[in-house]
Write a protein that holds these residues in place. Structure first.
Motif, PDB file in Angstrom:
ATOM      1  N   CYS A   1       3.149  -0.249  -6.273  1.00  0.00           N
ATOM      2  CA  CYS A   1       2.567   0.592  -5.229  1.00  0.00           C
ATOM      3  C   CYS A   1       1.045   0.616  -5.413  1.00  0.00           C
ATOM      4  N   LEU A   2       0.329   0.186  -4.400  1.00  0.00           N
ATOM      5  CA  LEU A   2      -1.119   0.027  -4.498  1.00  0.00           C
ATOM      6  C   LEU A   2      -1.871   1.165  -3.800  1.00  0.00           C
ATOM      7  N   TYR A   3      -2.936   1.622  -4.454  1.00  0.00           N
ATOM      8  CA  TYR A   3      -3.822   2.629  -3.884  1.00  0.00           C
ATOM      9  C   TYR A   3      -5.206   2.031  -3.684  1.00  0.00           C
ATOM     10  N   PRO A   4      -5.888   2.394  -2.611  1.00  0.00           N
ATOM     11  CA  PRO A   4      -7.253   1.896  -2.405  1.00  0.00           C
ATOM     12  C   PRO A   4      -8.171   2.372  -3.529  1.00  0.00           C
ATOM     13  N   PRO A   5      -9.257   1.681  -3.768  1.00  0.00           N
ATOM     14  CA  PRO A   5     -10.188   2.099  -4.826  1.00  0.00           C
ATOM     15  C   PRO A   5     -10.736   3.503  -4.597  1.00  0.00           C
ATOM     16  N   LYS A   6     -10.673   4.326  -5.620  1.00  0.00           N
ATOM     17  CA  LYS A   6     -11.285   5.660  -5.615  1.00  0.00           C
ATOM     18  C   LYS A   6     -10.852   6.511  -4.419  1.00  0.00           C
ATOM     19  N   SER A   7      -9.596   6.403  -4.025  1.00  0.00           N
ATOM     20  CA  SER A   7      -9.112   7.169  -2.874  1.00  0.00           C
ATOM     21  C   SER A   7      -9.011   8.659  -3.188  1.00  0.00           C
ATOM     22  N   GLY A   8      -8.726   8.978  -4.442  1.00  0.00           N
ATOM     23  CA  GLY A   8      -8.576  10.377  -4.823  1.00  0.00           C
ATOM     24  C   GLY A   8      -7.206  10.956  -4.584  1.00  0.00           C
TER      25      GLY A   8
ATOM     26  N   LEU B   1       0.839  -1.192   0.000  1.00  0.00           N
ATOM     27  CA  LEU B   1       0.000   0.000   0.000  1.00  0.00           C
ATOM     28  C   LEU B   1       0.877   1.245   0.000  1.00  0.00           C
ATOM     29  N   ARG B   2       0.351   2.308  -0.557  1.00  0.00           N
ATOM     30  CA  ARG B   2       1.091   3.576  -0.606  1.00  0.00           C
ATOM     31  C   ARG B   2       1.382   4.040   0.808  1.00  0.00           C
TER      32      ARG B   2
ATOM     33  N   TYR C   1      -0.694   1.235  -8.998  1.00  0.00           N
ATOM     34  CA  TYR C   1      -1.942   0.595  -9.428  1.00  0.00           C
ATOM     35  C   TYR C   1      -3.043   0.871  -8.415  1.00  0.00           C
ATOM     36  N   GLU C   2      -4.188   1.313  -8.923  1.00  0.00           N
ATOM     37  CA  GLU C   2      -5.347   1.545  -8.058  1.00  0.00           C
ATOM     38  C   GLU C   2      -6.218   0.299  -8.038  1.00  0.00           C
ATOM     39  N   LEU C   3      -6.434  -0.238  -6.859  1.00  0.00           N
ATOM     40  CA  LEU C   3      -7.249  -1.435  -6.705  1.00  0.00           C
ATOM     41  C   LEU C   3      -8.697  -1.170  -7.129  1.00  0.00           C
TER      42      LEU C   3
END
Length: 298
Positions: free
Chosen positions: A246-253, A229-230, A273-275
């Motif tokens: 590097c992963l981002y949560p869905p629709k985190s903005g 996670l970021r 990558y955005e999950l």
């Protein structure tokens, strides 16, 4: 007031940095430019113990590093949450507190996201350190004893946790499934655990990895993977010779605001990558990214 005793007035400037790894790396990257821009000859930098040895890599002959325990550091950083104490700090002229979130009363960057080109680095460079756009940046100086051209690699480190307040907890089953798939393909997989998390266990099928930042720097090989996670750990890995997802949560903005692209002169090969909340799709995408990295060396 504790700050009056800890940071006396005079020709020596005091720079206090929060214990967030990313904020630390960006701030220290600009520390030489900061001294030049503000005519500072002697600088005392106050950091959390885990940052001490890294901070010394940036030091000039007249500079020094002081470690603050969590209680003292938090007490000092809290000064940035009050308009009255912020005014006092500005009038002092020799006291600089690096805690970006403290400069916003709601403790949230979200209202700044629509600003064109806004990133955490820009807030630190322009807002906190008051530096011009052309300020020189020095990337993390690597450990001089680091072996060059290390052989091996291909190990995978999963980093399923992050301290970032804007990241909601990603379901554990994503990490469990990812570990299962990786182990099923014969990969040597580790779960990154904080040194203080002795009671936590690694993901099933993986080995525990509990290293300081300096030890991680030595441990990683160029073909190793960091998947996480970021977080500030991703900032640190960006200045090492490794592969990152590097992963981002869905629709985190926050993908643009915290993107690793904001960091100058990175060394890793990374993909962000955005999950999607679709477990099977996300696993396929992560595995596809890993295969694209592996293809680079064939």
């Amino acid at each position: 007031m504790i700050a009056r005793k800890m940071f006396p007035e005079g020709s020596i400037h005091h720079l206090i940095i929060c214990d967030h790894i990313g904020d630390f790396l960006i701030t220290m990257g600009y520390v030489n430019a900061f001294k030049v821009s503000h005519g500072i000859e002697a600088l005392t930098i106050y950091v959390a113990p885990k940052m001490e040895s890294l901070a010394r890599r940036y030091m000039g002959e007249q500079d020094r590093v002081v470690c603050l325990n969590r209680r003292k550091l938090e007490a000092v950083l809290y000064l940035t949450t009050s308009h009255q104490t912020n005014d006092w700090i500005r009038k002092r002229g020799n006291l600089w507190i690096m805690e970006p979130t403290g400069h916003f009363n709601d403790k949230c960057f979200r209202f700044m996201l629509p600003f064109p080109g806004m990133t955490l680095r820009r807030i630190i460079q322009y807002g906190c350190l008051r530096l011009p756009e052309v300020a020189e940046f020095k990337p993390l100086p690597l450990n001089p004893y680091l072996k060059k051209g290390k052989e091996g690699g291909g190990r995978v480190v999963l980093c399923p946790t992050a301290r970032a307040y804007w990241i909601e907890k990603v379901p554990l089953h994503l990490w469990e499934k990812l570990a299962e798939v990786l182990c099923g393909e014969g990969a040597e997989v580790y779960t990154n655990l904080a040194i203080s998390d002795e009671k936590k266990t690694p993901l099933q099928g993986t080995k525990p990895l509990m290293l300081s930042l300096e030890d991680l720097e030595t441990w990683l090989a160029p073909n190793d993977y960091m998947i996480g996670l970021r977080s500030g750990l991703m900032d640190f890995a960006a200045y090492l010779d490794c592969r990152q997802i590097c992963l981002y949560p869905p629709k985190s903005g926050y993908g643009d605001f915290f993107s690793l692209d904001m960091l100058p002169q990175t060394r890793s090969r990374y993909i962000e990558y955005e999950l999607t909340d679709n477990l099977e799709w996300d696993i396929l995408e992560i595995m596809s990214i890993m295969k694209s990295f592996a293809a680079e060396v064939k």
